[in-house]
Motif scaffolding. Sequence first.
Motif, PDB file in Angstrom:
ATOM      1  N   ALA A   1      49.210  37.043  30.345  1.00 16.93           N
ATOM      2  CA  ALA A   1      49.710  38.401  30.182  1.00 16.93           C
ATOM      3  C   ALA A   1      48.607  39.442  30.347  1.00 16.93           C
ATOM      4  CB  ALA A   1      50.362  38.552  28.810  1.00 16.93           C
ATOM      5  N   ARG A   2      47.371  39.055  30.007  1.00 14.40           N
ATOM      6  CA  ARG A   2      46.293  40.042  29.961  1.00 14.40           C
ATOM      7  C   ARG A   2      45.379  40.022  31.181  1.00 14.40           C
ATOM      8  NH1 ARG A   2      48.356  39.440  25.303  1.00 14.40           N
ATOM      9  NH2 ARG A   2      48.086  40.936  23.584  1.00 14.40           N
ATOM     10  N   LEU A   3      45.319  38.902  31.878  1.00 13.57           N
ATOM     11  CA  LEU A   3      44.460  38.842  33.056  1.00 13.57           C
ATOM     12  C   LEU A   3      45.176  39.427  34.264  1.00 13.57           C
ATOM     13  CD1 LEU A   3      42.850  35.303  32.676  1.00 13.57           C
ATOM     14  CD2 LEU A   3      41.758  37.521  32.297  1.00 13.57           C
ATOM     15  N   ASP A   4      44.403  40.034  35.133  1.00 10.42           N
ATOM     16  CA  ASP A   4      44.946  40.623  36.353  1.00 10.42           C
ATOM     17  C   ASP A   4      45.648  39.546  37.199  1.00 10.42           C
ATOM     18  OD1 ASP A   4      44.546  41.429  39.374  1.00 10.42           O
ATOM     19  OD2 ASP A   4      44.357  43.279  38.190  1.00 10.42           O
ATOM     20  N   PRO A   5      46.733  39.890  37.896  1.00  8.21           N
ATOM     21  CA  PRO A   5      47.403  38.917  38.767  1.00  8.21           C
ATOM     22  C   PRO A   5      46.506  38.339  39.855  1.00  8.21           C
ATOM     23  CG  PRO A   5      48.836  40.793  38.356  1.00  8.21           C
ATOM     24  CD  PRO A   5      47.490  41.155  37.790  1.00  8.21           C
ATOM     25  N   ALA A   6      45.337  38.928  40.063  1.00 12.54           N
ATOM     26  CA  ALA A   6      44.386  38.355  41.020  1.00 12.54           C
ATOM     27  C   ALA A   6      43.860  37.009  40.544  1.00 12.54           C
ATOM     28  CB  ALA A   6      43.216  39.321  41.243  1.00 12.54           C
TER      29      ALA A   6
ATOM     30  N   GLN B   1      55.374  27.068  31.914  1.00  8.61           N
ATOM     31  CA  GLN B   1      56.371  28.010  31.428  1.00  8.61           C
ATOM     32  C   GLN B   1      55.717  29.111  30.600  1.00  8.61           C
ATOM     33  OE1 GLN B   1      59.597  28.172  32.264  1.00  8.61           O
ATOM     34  NE2 GLN B   1      59.732  30.044  31.046  1.00  8.61           N
ATOM     35  N   ALA B   2      54.728  28.727  29.788  1.00  5.22           N
ATOM     36  CA  ALA B   2      54.013  29.723  28.989  1.00  5.22           C
ATOM     37  C   ALA B   2      53.291  30.723  29.890  1.00  5.22           C
ATOM     38  CB  ALA B   2      53.014  29.028  28.064  1.00  5.22           C
ATOM     39  N   ALA B   3      52.667  30.218  30.952  1.00  5.46           N
ATOM     40  CA  ALA B   3      51.977  31.100  31.891  1.00  5.46           C
ATOM     41  C   ALA B   3      52.959  32.030  32.590  1.00  5.46           C
ATOM     42  CB  ALA B   3      51.205  30.268  32.911  1.00  5.46           C
ATOM     43  N   ALA B   4      54.100  31.481  32.995  1.00  7.86           N
ATOM     44  CA  ALA B   4      55.116  32.286  33.680  1.00  7.86           C
ATOM     45  C   ALA B   4      55.657  33.381  32.766  1.00  7.86           C
ATOM     46  CB  ALA B   4      56.249  31.386  34.162  1.00  7.86           C
ATOM     47  N   GLU B   5      55.866  33.042  31.495  1.00 12.24           N
ATOM     48  CA  GLU B   5      56.343  34.040  30.539  1.00 12.24           C
ATOM     49  C   GLU B   5      55.317  35.152  30.360  1.00 12.24           C
ATOM     50  OE1 GLU B   5      57.232  31.770  27.079  1.00 12.24           O
ATOM     51  OE2 GLU B   5      59.016  30.845  27.947  1.00 12.24           O
ATOM     52  N   GLY B   6      54.041  34.760  30.313  1.00 13.48           N
ATOM     53  CA  GLY B   6      52.995  35.762  30.181  1.00 13.48           C
ATOM     54  C   GLY B   6      52.952  36.711  31.373  1.00 13.48           C
ATOM     55  N   ARG B   7      53.253  36.179  32.557  1.00 17.81           N
ATOM     56  CA  ARG B   7      53.245  36.994  33.766  1.00 17.81           C
ATOM     57  C   ARG B   7      54.582  37.707  34.003  1.00 17.81           C
ATOM     58  NH1 ARG B   7      49.044  35.360  37.548  1.00 17.81           N
ATOM     59  NH2 ARG B   7      47.201  35.849  36.300  1.00 17.81           N
ATOM     60  N   GLY B   8      55.606  37.316  33.255  1.00 18.57           N
ATOM     61  CA  GLY B   8      56.916  37.914  33.460  1.00 18.57           C
ATOM     62  C   GLY B   8      57.584  37.459  34.734  1.00 18.57           C
ATOM     63  N   ILE B   9      57.376  36.180  35.109  1.00 19.06           N
ATOM     64  CA  ILE B   9      57.968  35.628  36.320  1.00 19.06           C
ATOM     65  C   ILE B   9      58.766  34.373  35.981  1.00 19.06           C
ATOM     66  CG2 ILE B   9      56.168  36.554  37.819  1.00 19.06           C
ATOM     67  CD1 ILE B   9      54.803  33.835  37.780  1.00 19.06           C
TER      68      ILE B   9
ATOM     69  N   ARG C   1      47.311  29.603  49.765  1.00 20.02           N
ATOM     70  CA  ARG C   1      47.993  29.570  48.474  1.00 20.02           C
ATOM     71  C   ARG C   1      48.866  30.811  48.324  1.00 20.02           C
ATOM     72  NH1 ARG C   1      48.119  30.884  43.144  1.00 20.02           N
ATOM     73  NH2 ARG C   1      47.978  29.169  41.647  1.00 20.02           N
ATOM     74  N   GLY C   2      50.087  30.621  47.846  1.00 20.40           N
ATOM     75  CA  GLY C   2      50.998  31.736  47.666  1.00 20.40           C
ATOM     76  C   GLY C   2      50.530  32.656  46.555  1.00 20.40           C
ATOM     77  N   HIS C   3      50.564  33.957  46.796  1.00 17.56           N
ATOM     78  CA  HIS C   3      50.130  34.922  45.787  1.00 17.56           C
ATOM     79  C   HIS C   3      51.091  34.877  44.590  1.00 17.56           C
ATOM     80  CE1 HIS C   3      48.396  38.482  43.996  1.00 17.56           C
ATOM     81  NE2 HIS C   3      49.606  39.026  43.904  1.00 17.56           N
ATOM     82  N   GLY C   4      50.507  34.789  43.390  1.00 15.09           N
ATOM     83  CA  GLY C   4      51.319  34.795  42.181  1.00 15.09           C
ATOM     84  C   GLY C   4      51.942  33.459  41.839  1.00 15.09           C
ATOM     85  N   LYS C   5      51.635  32.429  42.593  1.00 12.84           N
ATOM     86  CA  LYS C   5      52.197  31.108  42.321  1.00 12.84           C
ATOM     87  C   LYS C   5      51.452  30.422  41.173  1.00 12.84           C
ATOM     88  CE  LYS C   5      55.173  31.087  45.762  1.00 12.84           C
ATOM     89  NZ  LYS C   5      56.640  31.036  45.560  1.00 12.84           N
ATOM     90  N   ILE C   6      52.127  29.458  40.547  1.00  4.50           N
ATOM     91  CA  ILE C   6      51.501  28.612  39.530  1.00  4.50           C
ATOM     92  C   ILE C   6      51.464  27.203  40.094  1.00  4.50           C
ATOM     93  CG2 ILE C   6      51.708  27.655  37.196  1.00  4.50           C
ATOM     94  CD1 ILE C   6      53.128  30.250  36.390  1.00  4.50           C
TER      95      ILE C   6
ATOM     96  N   ILE D   1      43.799  26.515  34.553  1.00  3.64           N
ATOM     97  CA  ILE D   1      42.692  27.209  35.203  1.00  3.64           C
ATOM     98  C   ILE D   1      43.165  28.588  35.678  1.00  3.64           C
ATOM     99  CG2 ILE D   1      41.036  27.118  37.111  1.00  3.64           C
ATOM    100  CD1 ILE D   1      41.549  24.018  37.097  1.00  3.64           C
ATOM    101  N   PHE D   2      42.436  29.607  35.239  1.00  3.03           N
ATOM    102  CA  PHE D   2      42.666  30.963  35.724  1.00  3.03           C
ATOM    103  C   PHE D   2      41.498  31.286  36.659  1.00  3.03           C
ATOM    104  CE2 PHE D   2      44.937  30.687  31.763  1.00  3.03           C
ATOM    105  CZ  PHE D   2      46.103  31.432  31.971  1.00  3.03           C
ATOM    106  N   ALA D   3      41.751  31.212  37.968  1.00  2.39           N
ATOM    107  CA  ALA D   3      40.693  31.389  38.966  1.00  2.39           C
ATOM    108  C   ALA D   3      40.772  32.791  39.552  1.00  2.39           C
ATOM    109  CB  ALA D   3      40.820  30.344  40.068  1.00  2.39           C
ATOM    110  N   GLY D   4      39.838  33.638  39.142  1.00  2.00           N
ATOM    111  CA  GLY D   4      39.834  35.017  39.602  1.00  2.00           C
ATOM    112  C   GLY D   4      38.691  35.296  40.551  1.00  2.00           C
ATOM    113  N   PRO D   5      38.547  36.543  40.963  1.00  2.00           N
ATOM    114  CA  PRO D   5      37.432  36.917  41.837  1.00  2.00           C
ATOM    115  C   PRO D   5      36.093  36.703  41.137  1.00  2.00           C
ATOM    116  CG  PRO D   5      39.142  38.622  41.799  1.00  2.00           C
ATOM    117  CD  PRO D   5      39.438  37.676  40.666  1.00  2.00           C
ATOM    118  N   GLU D   6      35.363  35.719  41.558  1.00  2.00           N
ATOM    119  CA  GLU D   6      34.006  35.439  41.103  1.00  2.00           C
ATOM    120  C   GLU D   6      33.897  35.005  39.646  1.00  2.00           C
ATOM    121  OE1 GLU D   6      31.902  38.989  42.178  1.00  2.00           O
ATOM    122  OE2 GLU D   6      31.848  38.436  44.306  1.00  2.00           O
ATOM    123  N   GLU D   7      35.019  34.584  39.041  1.00  2.00           N
ATOM    124  CA  GLU D   7      34.953  34.001  37.699  1.00  2.00           C
ATOM    125  C   GLU D   7      36.168  33.105  37.460  1.00  2.00           C
ATOM    126  OE1 GLU D   7      35.370  36.683  34.381  1.00  2.00           O
ATOM    127  OE2 GLU D   7      36.392  38.192  35.619  1.00  2.00           O
TER     128      GLU D   7
END
Length: 244
Positions: free
Chosen positions: A116-121, A147-155, A172-177, A194-200
């Motif tokens: 819910a708190r991390l950017d969709p990137a 399911q928990a991740a999807a709920e956090g993202r609202g998808i 990889r599809g954008h916004g996919k789990i 794993i939450f893989a973002g830009p450079e972290e």
Amino acid sequence: MTSIGIVGSQGRMGVALAAAAAEAGHGHCGVDKDGDVGALAKEANVLVDFSSPAALEQTLDACVAQGRPIVIGTTGLEERHHYLIDDAAADIAVLQTGNTSLGVTLLAHLVREAAARLDPAFDIEIVEMHHRMKVDAPSGTALLLGQAAAEGRGIDLGDCSERGRDGVTGARGHGKIGFASLRGGTVAGDHDVIFAGPEEILTLSHRAENRMIFARGAVRAALWLLHQKPGRYTMPQVLGLGEA
């Protein structure tokens, strides 16, 4: 003293459940394949089922007939099983989950918060490993975390999951789990989100060292369920996290 009825009592989880019930100072009884689950529901105060999806309908019928609450930890359930659970929950207290570990329950809470708190990137990938004998994939726990991740993202997880990549799959599809399942040895259950973002990269993990953690969590859930009204419940509610 509470009597906990174990459906699938001769299986690996059934044996662990019996040990966990005794460890907690409660009695237990059980049935295995082709056993009389109706008689078990009469004898026990609450049932715990880690058997098979095929046995679930009969077990739910027995619980409703005797007014017994039930904890369902069986994985590999299909949509029709959830309809059966919903119907039973109109008459009895039912807790269904892909994992009864208290640690995994808290992990799912943290995954929801992070998503819910991390950017969709930040791309979300779930990697799970289990023993060579496990028959379903992804694991029920991996789906619970997804399911928990999807709920956090609202998808909707059903619309946004990627599984079984092989060959030239494209980007990889954008916004996919994403889900990856590993099988081998005697691993009780390892999960990484794993939450893989830009450079972290942020990784939230859980390692099950022994299936007793699932048995202890199931016994705690069963004792909690004894005091609940008819309805459908979840493990976060057992821990007081307030999530449905």
